[in-house]
Design an enzyme around this catalytic site. Sequence first.
Site, PDB file in Angstrom:
ATOM      1  N   PRO A  19      55.394 -12.186  15.044  1.00  0.00           N
ATOM      2  CA  PRO A  19      56.086 -13.569  15.638  1.00  0.00           C
ATOM      3  C   PRO A  19      57.555 -13.512  14.929  1.00  0.00           C
ATOM      4  O   PRO A  19      58.211 -14.591  15.817  1.00  0.00           O
ATOM      5  CB  PRO A  19      55.119 -14.281  15.004  1.00  0.00           C
ATOM      6  CG  PRO A  19      54.473 -13.808  13.824  1.00  0.00           C
ATOM      7  CD  PRO A  19      54.380 -12.372  13.994  1.00  0.00           C
ATOM      8  N   ASP A  42      62.241  -6.170  23.205  1.00  0.00           N
ATOM      9  CA  ASP A  42      62.434  -7.338  23.898  1.00  0.00           C
ATOM     10  C   ASP A  42      63.253  -8.595  23.076  1.00  0.00           C
ATOM     11  O   ASP A  42      63.334  -8.303  21.861  1.00  0.00           O
ATOM     12  CB  ASP A  42      61.140  -7.974  24.189  1.00  0.00           C
ATOM     13  CG  ASP A  42      60.181  -7.218  25.413  1.00  0.00           C
ATOM     14  OD1 ASP A  42      60.873  -6.848  26.121  1.00  0.00           O
ATOM     15  OD2 ASP A  42      58.919  -7.687  25.376  1.00  0.00           O
ATOM     16  N   LYS A  64      64.223 -10.298  28.651  1.00  0.00           N
ATOM     17  CA  LYS A  64      63.172 -11.134  29.000  1.00  0.00           C
ATOM     18  C   LYS A  64      63.217 -12.376  28.303  1.00  0.00           C
ATOM     19  O   LYS A  64      62.490 -12.887  27.677  1.00  0.00           O
ATOM     20  CB  LYS A  64      61.768 -10.451  28.796  1.00  0.00           C
ATOM     21  CG  LYS A  64      61.431  -9.871  30.085  1.00  0.00           C
ATOM     22  CD  LYS A  64      60.177 -10.609  30.490  1.00  0.00           C
ATOM     23  CE  LYS A  64      59.647  -9.636  31.556  1.00  0.00           C
ATOM     24  NZ  LYS A  64      58.745  -8.403  30.977  1.00  0.00           N
ATOM     25  N   GLY A  96      55.172 -10.375  18.880  1.00  0.00           N
ATOM     26  CA  GLY A  96      53.735 -10.937  18.690  1.00  0.00           C
ATOM     27  C   GLY A  96      52.837  -9.449  19.020  1.00  0.00           C
ATOM     28  O   GLY A  96      53.279  -8.328  18.193  1.00  0.00           O
ATOM     29  N   ILE A 100      48.899  -9.579  24.278  1.00  0.00           N
ATOM     30  CA  ILE A 100      48.691 -11.224  24.543  1.00  0.00           C
ATOM     31  C   ILE A 100      49.838 -11.644  25.127  1.00  0.00           C
ATOM     32  O   ILE A 100      51.002 -11.418  24.653  1.00  0.00           O
ATOM     33  CB  ILE A 100      48.552 -11.836  23.213  1.00  0.00           C
ATOM     34  CG1 ILE A 100      46.996 -11.177  22.571  1.00  0.00           C
ATOM     35  CG2 ILE A 100      48.286 -13.238  23.328  1.00  0.00           C
ATOM     36  CD1 ILE A 100      46.405 -11.800  21.365  1.00  0.00           C
ATOM     37  N   THR A 125      49.778 -12.049  16.953  1.00  0.00           N
ATOM     38  CA  THR A 125      50.392 -12.922  17.719  1.00  0.00           C
ATOM     39  C   THR A 125      51.107 -14.225  17.305  1.00  0.00           C
ATOM     40  O   THR A 125      50.708 -14.635  16.267  1.00  0.00           O
ATOM     41  CB  THR A 125      49.320 -13.064  18.624  1.00  0.00           C
ATOM     42  OG1 THR A 125      49.676 -13.397  19.897  1.00  0.00           O
ATOM     43  CG2 THR A 125      48.232 -13.998  18.089  1.00  0.00           C
ATOM     44  N   ALA A 126      51.792 -14.941  18.374  1.00  0.00           N
ATOM     45  CA  ALA A 126      52.534 -16.072  17.826  1.00  0.00           C
ATOM     46  C   ALA A 126      51.716 -17.046  17.259  1.00  0.00           C
ATOM     47  O   ALA A 126      51.788 -17.667  16.302  1.00  0.00           O
ATOM     48  CB  ALA A 126      53.442 -16.391  18.891  1.00  0.00           C
ATOM     49  N   MET A 177      54.457 -20.033  26.243  1.00  0.00           N
ATOM     50  CA  MET A 177      55.489 -20.091  27.172  1.00  0.00           C
ATOM     51  C   MET A 177      55.409 -21.374  28.140  1.00  0.00           C
ATOM     52  O   MET A 177      55.515 -21.627  29.174  1.00  0.00           O
ATOM     53  CB  MET A 177      55.089 -18.981  28.185  1.00  0.00           C
ATOM     54  CG  MET A 177      55.554 -17.800  27.829  1.00  0.00           C
ATOM     55  SD  MET A 177      55.021 -16.481  29.016  1.00  0.00           S
ATOM     56  CE  MET A 177      53.323 -16.342  28.718  1.00  0.00           C
ATOM     57  N   GLY A 206      58.427 -19.968  15.154  1.00  0.00           N
ATOM     58  CA  GLY A 206      57.464 -19.709  14.007  1.00  0.00           C
ATOM     59  C   GLY A 206      57.590 -18.432  13.174  1.00  0.00           C
ATOM     60  O   GLY A 206      58.052 -17.279  13.664  1.00  0.00           O
TER      61      GLY A 206
HETATM   62  N1  SAH Z   1      53.160 -11.073  23.038  1.00  0.00           N
HETATM   63  C1  SAH Z   1      53.541 -12.330  22.525  1.00  0.00           C
HETATM   64  C2  SAH Z   1      53.830 -13.541  23.557  1.00  0.00           C
HETATM   65  C3  SAH Z   1      54.814 -12.995  24.614  1.00  0.00           C
HETATM   66  S1  SAH Z   1      54.703 -14.651  25.427  1.00  0.00           S
HETATM   67  C4  SAH Z   1      52.589 -12.753  21.519  1.00  0.00           C
HETATM   68  O1  SAH Z   1      51.570 -12.207  21.228  1.00  0.00           O
HETATM   69  O2  SAH Z   1      52.870 -13.492  20.367  1.00  0.00           O
HETATM   70  C5  SAH Z   1      56.333 -15.343  24.750  1.00  0.00           C
HETATM   71  C6  SAH Z   1      55.728 -16.734  24.297  1.00  0.00           C
HETATM   72  O3  SAH Z   1      55.244 -16.547  23.055  1.00  0.00           O
HETATM   73  C7  SAH Z   1      56.960 -17.594  23.913  1.00  0.00           C
HETATM   74  O4  SAH Z   1      57.490 -18.338  25.035  1.00  0.00           O
HETATM   75  C8  SAH Z   1      56.259 -18.444  22.759  1.00  0.00           C
HETATM   76  O5  SAH Z   1      55.305 -19.563  23.693  1.00  0.00           O
HETATM   77  C9  SAH Z   1      55.383 -17.638  22.166  1.00  0.00           C
HETATM   78  N2  SAH Z   1      56.041 -17.081  21.071  1.00  0.00           N
HETATM   79  C10 SAH Z   1      56.418 -15.882  20.594  1.00  0.00           C
HETATM   80  N3  SAH Z   1      57.082 -15.879  19.459  1.00  0.00           N
HETATM   81  C11 SAH Z   1      57.029 -17.038  18.787  1.00  0.00           C
HETATM   82  C12 SAH Z   1      57.393 -17.747  17.685  1.00  0.00           C
HETATM   83  N4  SAH Z   1      58.102 -17.070  16.684  1.00  0.00           N
HETATM   84  N5  SAH Z   1      57.399 -19.149  17.544  1.00  0.00           N
HETATM   85  C13 SAH Z   1      56.882 -19.677  18.385  1.00  0.00           C
HETATM   86  N6  SAH Z   1      56.379 -19.326  19.498  1.00  0.00           N
HETATM   87  C14 SAH Z   1      56.408 -18.137  19.926  1.00  0.00           C
END
Ligand code: SAH
Length: 253
Positions: A19, A42, A64, A96, A100, A125-126, A177, A206
């Site tokens: 994240p 990305d 993206k 992340g 996911i 994941t986030a 998102m 985060g």
């Molecule tokens: N594959 C990623 C998600 C990609 S979609 C995962 O598993 O985390 C992108 C979305 O993930 C962002 O719009 C946000 O909602 C969330 N996201 C990713 N990194 C984040 C972070 N550090 N803090 C908060 N939300 C995050």
Amino acid sequence: MNKQTPLPGGKVWLVGAGPGDPELLTLKAARLIAQADALVYDHLVGDGIVDLARPEARRIYAGKEASNHTLPQGAINTLLVDLAREGLSVVRLKGGDPFIFGRGGEELETLVASGVPFEVVPGVTAAAGCAAYGGFPLTHRDHAQALTFVTGHLKDGTVNLDWPALARPGQTVVFYMGIGAAAEICRQMMAHGLPSMTPAAVVRNGTLPSQQTLLATLGTLPHRIVEAGIKPPALIVVGSVVGLHAKLNWFEK
Ligand code: SAH
């Protein structure tokens, strides 16, 4: 395996970068990044992570952001195939976890169709990162018996999400998102039966030093997001576990 050993060429590793905090990379991700000939990454992959690559490695930004797709998905898919066909070892880095909301599956389908071998490395994941660094256990058993990850990227402004299921009590619902659709999300959750006082939070950036957690309720969250000027990347978390932040927060001081 030694970090200096070159990877076999002609192959793609789809790797979760976690994240944000580079220390949340898996050992495997860190090793592959340090060995790869080419890195395709990305928007959400931090500099501190891309910097682990060899100086001579090719670094390709695939972008993206919500409304600013640097490379269309089809172009990314063919880029991965082309780099592998050049005989390079390619690390495809995603924020992340790649499976996911990461469209990792679509990229793999193109690789399969083109006969390019691949491996997949999971990432934090986030939702897991934000919960850990935000101090709210997503399934604290006094609060939630289920956990749902939902995309808040709503087609046509509204959604064909299963709102009655998402609005059931006793669970935690995490919207990825969802910042652009926060008002609609909160409205639907309340329209389908959750009280306006239901705790809801936003966590932005985060696990990074700039992490920001905003605690509110379904009734107040949309306004608070606008007021605080919250922009992506951020998660919306709905459920009483977010209240534990007050007690268990250790990261944001
Ligand atoms: N594959 C990623 C998600 C990609 S979609 C995962 O598993 O985390 C992108 C979305 O993930 C962002 O719009 C946000 O909602 C969330 N996201 C990713 N990194 C984040 C972070 N550090 N803090 C908060 N939300 C995050």
